[in-house]
Scaffold this motif. Sequence first.
Motif, short mmCIF file in Angstrom:
data_model
loop_
_atom_site.label_atom_id
_atom_site.label_comp_id
_atom_site.label_asym_id
_atom_site.label_seq_id
_atom_site.Cartn_x
_atom_site.Cartn_y
_atom_site.Cartn_z
N MET A 1 -18.06 2.94 26.44
CA MET A 1 -16.68 3.32 26.24
C MET A 1 -16.24 3.03 24.79
O MET A 1 -15.59 3.85 24.15
CB MET A 1 -15.81 2.55 27.21
CG MET A 1 -14.37 2.95 27.17
SD MET A 1 -13.46 1.91 28.30
CE MET A 1 -11.83 2.19 27.68
N ALA A 2 -16.65 1.84 24.32
CA ALA A 2 -16.30 1.48 22.94
C ALA A 2 -17.01 2.39 21.95
O ALA A 2 -16.39 2.89 20.99
CB ALA A 2 -16.67 0.02 22.68
N LYS B 1 -18.15 5.42 22.36
CA LYS B 1 -17.61 6.78 22.43
C LYS B 1 -16.35 6.89 21.59
O LYS B 1 -16.10 7.89 20.92
CB LYS B 1 -17.27 7.07 23.89
CG LYS B 1 -17.43 8.53 24.28
CD LYS B 1 -16.94 8.68 25.70
CE LYS B 1 -17.82 9.59 26.51
NZ LYS B 1 -17.58 9.46 27.94
N GLN B 2 -15.54 5.82 21.65
CA GLN B 2 -14.27 5.86 20.95
C GLN B 2 -14.45 5.72 19.44
O GLN B 2 -13.78 6.39 18.66
CB GLN B 2 -13.38 4.73 21.50
CG GLN B 2 -11.98 4.72 20.96
CD GLN B 2 -11.22 5.96 21.38
OE1 GLN B 2 -11.55 6.61 22.36
NE2 GLN B 2 -10.19 6.29 20.61
N VAL B 3 -15.40 4.86 19.05
CA VAL B 3 -15.55 4.57 17.62
C VAL B 3 -16.41 5.62 16.93
O VAL B 3 -16.18 5.97 15.77
CB VAL B 3 -16.14 3.15 17.44
CG1 VAL B 3 -16.33 2.84 15.97
CG2 VAL B 3 -15.23 2.12 18.07
N ARG C 1 -20.55 -5.34 23.15
CA ARG C 1 -19.52 -4.31 22.99
C ARG C 1 -18.89 -4.39 21.60
O ARG C 1 -18.69 -3.38 20.94
CB ARG C 1 -18.45 -4.47 24.07
CG ARG C 1 -17.34 -3.45 23.94
CD ARG C 1 -16.36 -3.53 25.08
NE ARG C 1 -15.68 -4.83 25.11
CZ ARG C 1 -14.83 -5.19 26.07
NH1 ARG C 1 -14.60 -4.37 27.07
NH2 ARG C 1 -14.25 -6.35 26.03
N MET D 1 -19.55 -1.52 18.12
CA MET D 1 -18.52 -0.78 17.38
C MET D 1 -18.82 -0.81 15.88
O MET D 1 -18.10 -0.20 15.11
CB MET D 1 -17.14 -1.38 17.62
CG MET D 1 -16.70 -1.37 19.07
SD MET D 1 -14.95 -1.76 19.25
CE MET D 1 -14.91 -3.46 18.77
#
Lengths: 364, 284
Positions: free
Chosen positions: B100-101, B103-105, B150, B154
């Motif tokens: 999730m991290a 994908k966002q970064v 996690r 990032m």
Amino acid sequence: MGKAIIASFKWLGFGFLDPLVKLFQGVEPKKNGGLLLKKVIIPILSVLIFLAVCNFFSQYLYNVERERKIENTRATQGEEAALTMQECIDSGDLSCKPNSLPSPGDVWHAAQTLIADHRLISADKEAFKEKTAAINAQREKQGLEAIRYTGRPSFVDQIFTSLETVFAGFLLAAFLAIPAGIVLGLSETLRSSLNWVIQIFKPVSPVVWLLLVSMVVKTILASADMDKSFVISFISVGLCSMWATLVNTSVGVSSVDKDYLNVSRVLRLGVMSNVFKVILPSSVPLIFTGLRITLSVAWMVLIAIELLAQSPGLGSFVWEEFQNGANDSNAKIIVAMFVIGGIGFALDRIMMLVQKAVSFESKA
Amino acid sequence: MAAFLELRNVSKSYGQGAHRVDVLKNINLTIEEGEFIAIVGFTGSGKTTLISLIAGLIQPDEGEIWLKGKKITAPGPDRGVVFQNYSLLPWLSVSGNVDMAVKQVFPKMNKTEREEHVARYISMVNLTPALHKKPTELSGGMRQRVSVARALAMDPEILLLDEPLSALDALTRGSLQIEIERIWRESKKTILLITNDVDEGILLADRVIPLTPGPKATLGTEFPIGFKRPRDKAAINADPNFKKERNGINNYLMEIGKHRSATNNRKYDLPYVDPILPPLKSLI
């Protein structure tokens, strides 16, 4: 094997049966025997005692009613008529049976009558279908509406109608309450500004909702060619029952663990992904608790609403039987009572399973 | 050249009026790129407030925080935070949480690249066997490692560790300390560790900086730690310098702690209790 059976029983909410499975396997017979006694045998005994008490009480009421009936006849028609009446009652003739609380036996008979009646009506329906098949095919070609069976619905048909209504109402409640709950949960201002309205609407009785809805629906659907009573009853059911979901969703959304929100802030998630990836998943358990309450409330108010809205279903069945006043009407009402209770219980269990399936284990 | 991370006269207080509590006062700190800094302090001295300020989760009342020449005004993925209580999303698996991290970064990564990236960081914290487990199935130490993975995945400029090991048992803590040191050497990230364990600070950091007890906490004299890397817990424990450093820092902390209790001039108002007497019976 045994473990799998126990696990699936537990999952289905039949955890009380696992001592029985263990006993069959010969695991710790003393302990499991005790558990079986406590969890299965004593509950069954208590049901039997309940039936016995019912039987005794109904017998007592019957006797009181019988005496009164004989006395009444004596007072109005004289001694001879009273004796005839007494004979008539004691012979078990239905025409002069006193009308009182039915005994468990009567209820059982009524249930069988209702099932037999359902068979009869289904057969009749089938026959009607066969008879009209050719005509209907012809009418369809001509663009006319098919001829439909218009006989009275059986008890089982009524159950399904009620289930349809409650399901429609439940869906309406979910579609209204979940999005509204999310919006309310996200905005503190909105929540506090609507709080009073919600608190006032929440305890309003189903009957009032029904009247309110019918005021609106009557005007809007005045010319529409559809079953208005169904529309009114399912909307009322939805409006009555949606509050639990609304409140639970807004509480769930507004009380998301601060740690999760910090994660989302550090990742700079957008508003939408914040809602769908963090806030909603974390409030799913509360939302489903709300939906479970909603469904059980919906089922409970449905009967009252059907009864008043003249919409077909179990509620109107009960009302019609009450108005009917035949000698087995009371027993049929009690059959309906047990069916209503049983279905309510089953619906709650189903929702519990869904809730279990979608919820994650608590905080990590 | 400006420093990598710089805090200039940062102050933070909560509440207003009579209830106002000055948590941090005039914090000045400069960290160079690649350094491992440990800030040690008593519980309740405002350590978490300090890390939240650097993370951008809260804003300082006065002063500024600069990271690589940019002023910090909001949280962002350039500062990977490892929270004290793991903060893993319980409905996602280990890889899901890291993914999730990522994908966002790194929105441009395709699926296979992302999977590789996630797998690399999870193996860096030795959690590959638990890739598809849910956080609830993991022990505290494993959860904290997921949290570290996690944050690292990032690819942040700086890693902020907020008492990451304080909730763990002593044995797990020891092994994770060694792992954090290894990860720091391998990833060459700047790390700011907040801890209440002086030994932990000495074992891991280049500099140990005490935070004076709050309210109005500020950073005290710093202690440079010169043990050679990679650090070995047993060797350091046996080193006479370790005892010296530890005693030095402990004495310093005790001294300022004493200062705190000596200068505590808060007035404790006792509640005004009026004895409740039975009503006097009036004799007619």
